[in-house]
Design a protein around this motif. Structure first.
Motif, PDB file in Angstrom:
ATOM      1  N   ALA A  69       0.845  -1.198   0.000  1.00  0.00           N
ATOM      2  CA  ALA A  69       0.000   0.000   0.000  1.00  0.00           C
ATOM      3  C   ALA A  69       0.875   1.241   0.000  1.00  0.00           C
ATOM      4  N   ILE A  70       1.990   1.170   0.715  1.00  0.00           N
ATOM      5  CA  ILE A  70       2.936   2.281   0.711  1.00  0.00           C
ATOM      6  C   ILE A  70       3.536   2.437  -0.685  1.00  0.00           C
ATOM      7  N   GLY A  71       3.864   1.313  -1.321  1.00  0.00           N
ATOM      8  CA  GLY A  71       4.386   1.366  -2.689  1.00  0.00           C
ATOM      9  C   GLY A  71       3.373   1.925  -3.661  1.00  0.00           C
ATOM     10  N   PHE A  72       2.116   1.537  -3.495  1.00  0.00           N
ATOM     11  CA  PHE A  72       1.049   2.063  -4.351  1.00  0.00           C
ATOM     12  C   PHE A  72       0.913   3.565  -4.164  1.00  0.00           C
ATOM     13  N   ALA A  73       0.925   4.007  -2.929  1.00  0.00           N
ATOM     14  CA  ALA A  73       0.803   5.442  -2.663  1.00  0.00           C
ATOM     15  C   ALA A  73       1.968   6.201  -3.287  1.00  0.00           C
ATOM     16  N   GLU A  74       3.144   5.624  -3.195  1.00  0.00           N
ATOM     17  CA  GLU A  74       4.306   6.277  -3.789  1.00  0.00           C
ATOM     18  C   GLU A  74       4.159   6.377  -5.309  1.00  0.00           C
ATOM     19  N   LYS A  75       3.743   5.287  -5.939  1.00  0.00           N
ATOM     20  CA  LYS A  75       3.587   5.301  -7.398  1.00  0.00           C
ATOM     21  C   LYS A  75       2.449   6.219  -7.836  1.00  0.00           C
ATOM     22  N   ALA A  76       1.385   6.257  -7.065  1.00  0.00           N
ATOM     23  CA  ALA A  76       0.214   7.030  -7.475  1.00  0.00           C
ATOM     24  C   ALA A  76       0.325   8.513  -7.147  1.00  0.00           C
ATOM     25  N   PHE A  77       0.929   8.836  -6.014  1.00  0.00           N
ATOM     26  CA  PHE A  77       0.844  10.212  -5.536  1.00  0.00           C
ATOM     27  C   PHE A  77       2.173  10.942  -5.419  1.00  0.00           C
ATOM     28  N   ILE A  78       3.279  10.221  -5.334  1.00  0.00           N
ATOM     29  CA  ILE A  78       4.551  10.881  -5.099  1.00  0.00           C
ATOM     30  C   ILE A  78       5.372  11.008  -6.379  1.00  0.00           C
ATOM     31  N   THR A  79       5.293  10.015  -7.255  1.00  0.00           N
ATOM     32  CA  THR A  79       6.093  10.011  -8.478  1.00  0.00           C
ATOM     33  C   THR A  79       5.655  11.151  -9.389  1.00  0.00           C
ATOM     34  N   HIS A  80       6.612  11.891  -9.908  1.00  0.00           N
ATOM     35  CA  HIS A  80       6.301  13.032 -10.766  1.00  0.00           C
ATOM     36  C   HIS A  80       6.887  12.872 -12.168  1.00  0.00           C
ATOM     37  N   ASP A  81       7.407  11.714 -12.514  1.00  0.00           N
ATOM     38  CA  ASP A  81       8.020  11.521 -13.827  1.00  0.00           C
ATOM     39  C   ASP A  81       6.975  11.058 -14.835  1.00  0.00           C
ATOM     40  N   GLY A  82       6.956  11.654 -15.983  1.00  0.00           N
ATOM     41  CA  GLY A  82       6.071  11.215 -17.045  1.00  0.00           C
ATOM     42  C   GLY A  82       4.676  11.798 -16.944  1.00  0.00           C
ATOM     43  N   PRO A  83       3.861  11.515 -17.968  1.00  0.00           N
ATOM     44  CA  PRO A  83       2.475  12.013 -17.970  1.00  0.00           C
ATOM     45  C   PRO A  83       1.643  11.354 -16.870  1.00  0.00           C
ATOM     46  N   ALA A  84       0.659  12.083 -16.408  1.00  0.00           N
ATOM     47  CA  ALA A  84      -0.188  11.584 -15.317  1.00  0.00           C
ATOM     48  C   ALA A  84      -0.887  10.286 -15.682  1.00  0.00           C
ATOM     49  N   SER A  85      -1.311  10.135 -16.930  1.00  0.00           N
ATOM     50  CA  SER A  85      -2.020   8.916 -17.328  1.00  0.00           C
ATOM     51  C   SER A  85      -1.127   7.685 -17.190  1.00  0.00           C
ATOM     52  N   VAL A  86       0.154   7.810 -17.503  1.00  0.00           N
ATOM     53  CA  VAL A  86       1.084   6.680 -17.377  1.00  0.00           C
ATOM     54  C   VAL A  86       1.320   6.348 -15.910  1.00  0.00           C
ATOM     55  N   ILE A  87       1.463   7.377 -15.097  1.00  0.00           N
ATOM     56  CA  ILE A  87       1.671   7.154 -13.662  1.00  0.00           C
ATOM     57  C   ILE A  87       0.459   6.464 -13.050  1.00  0.00           C
ATOM     58  N   ILE A  88      -0.731   6.917 -13.388  1.00  0.00           N
ATOM     59  CA  ILE A  88      -1.962   6.320 -12.846  1.00  0.00           C
ATOM     60  C   ILE A  88      -2.118   4.889 -13.342  1.00  0.00           C
ATOM     61  N   GLU A  89      -1.843   4.649 -14.617  1.00  0.00           N
ATOM     62  CA  GLU A  89      -1.951   3.296 -15.163  1.00  0.00           C
ATOM     63  C   GLU A  89      -0.987   2.345 -14.465  1.00  0.00           C
ATOM     64  N   ASN A  90       0.256   2.768 -14.273  1.00  0.00           N
ATOM     65  CA  ASN A  90       1.237   1.936 -13.578  1.00  0.00           C
ATOM     66  C   ASN A  90       0.823   1.682 -12.132  1.00  0.00           C
ATOM     67  N   ALA A  91       0.328   2.701 -11.463  1.00  0.00           N
ATOM     68  CA  ALA A  91      -0.076   2.554 -10.067  1.00  0.00           C
ATOM     69  C   ALA A  91      -1.253   1.597  -9.935  1.00  0.00           C
ATOM     70  N   LEU A  92      -2.224   1.696 -10.825  1.00  0.00           N
ATOM     71  CA  LEU A  92      -3.392   0.813 -10.752  1.00  0.00           C
ATOM     72  C   LEU A  92      -3.023  -0.629 -11.085  1.00  0.00           C
ATOM     73  N   THR A  93      -2.158  -0.818 -12.076  1.00  0.00           N
ATOM     74  CA  THR A  93      -1.688  -2.169 -12.397  1.00  0.00           C
ATOM     75  C   THR A  93      -0.983  -2.766 -11.194  1.00  0.00           C
ATOM     76  N   TYR A  94      -0.142  -1.963 -10.577  1.00  0.00           N
ATOM     77  CA  TYR A  94       0.598  -2.356  -9.381  1.00  0.00           C
ATOM     78  C   TYR A  94      -0.376  -2.745  -8.259  1.00  0.00           C
ATOM     79  N   ALA A  95      -1.386  -1.918  -8.058  1.00  0.00           N
ATOM     80  CA  ALA A  95      -2.347  -2.166  -6.984  1.00  0.00           C
ATOM     81  C   ALA A  95      -3.164  -3.421  -7.236  1.00  0.00           C
ATOM     82  N   VAL A  96      -3.620  -3.620  -8.466  1.00  0.00           N
ATOM     83  CA  VAL A  96      -4.447  -4.787  -8.778  1.00  0.00           C
ATOM     84  C   VAL A  96      -3.652  -6.075  -8.593  1.00  0.00           C
ATOM     85  N   PHE A  97      -2.417  -6.107  -9.083  1.00  0.00           N
ATOM     86  CA  PHE A  97      -1.591  -7.305  -8.939  1.00  0.00           C
ATOM     87  C   PHE A  97      -1.347  -7.626  -7.469  1.00  0.00           C
ATOM     88  N   HIS A  98      -0.926  -6.630  -6.705  1.00  0.00           N
ATOM     89  CA  HIS A  98      -0.592  -6.883  -5.309  1.00  0.00           C
ATOM     90  C   HIS A  98      -1.834  -7.163  -4.462  1.00  0.00           C
TER      91      HIS A  98
END
Length: 122
Positions: A69-98
């Protein structure tokens, strides 16, 4: 059959992590240990193999959820690299798998309770 395929996928990811372990930092080694343990728990659950008490796997599922959950929060809310859509997509994929892995670990810890309930009702 679905859990067996998912467990196989988790084992493949853990094997990839083991093969790449020489390049990891200490935090990534912790991630690897958690991934190997969770992949083992998924295999045990998928093939209905009893190993370690259910409280171990349920506690492991809780710790797994909290850690990622901490990793998800970091990927979703703290990471600032790249477009927002890519960050959100990566975070959601991460969350669903875990979330699926944690749920599988919880089921592994709950298998003995379900088996006892089936004996009583069946």
């Amino acid at each position: 059959m679905g859990w067996k395929l998912f467990a196989f996928f988790a084992v493949l990811l853990a094997c990839y992590g083991i093969a790449d372990a020489g390049t990891f930092s200490s935090v990534q080694i912790v991630d690897l240990a958690i991934e190997v343990l969770s992949a083992s728990g998924l295999v045990l659950m998928a093939f209905k193999i009893d190993f370690l008490p259910g409280t171990f796997w349920r506690g492991g599922a809780g710790a797994y959820f909290a850690y990622y959950a901490i990793g998800f929060a970091e990927k979703a809310f703290i990471t600032h690299d790249g477009p927002a859509s890519v960050i959100i997509e990566n975070a959601l994929t991460y969350a669903v798998f875990h979330t699926a892995v944690g749920y599988g670990l919880w089921l592994n810890g709950s298998a003995e309770q379900h088996a006892a309930a089936r004996e009583i009702t069946g």
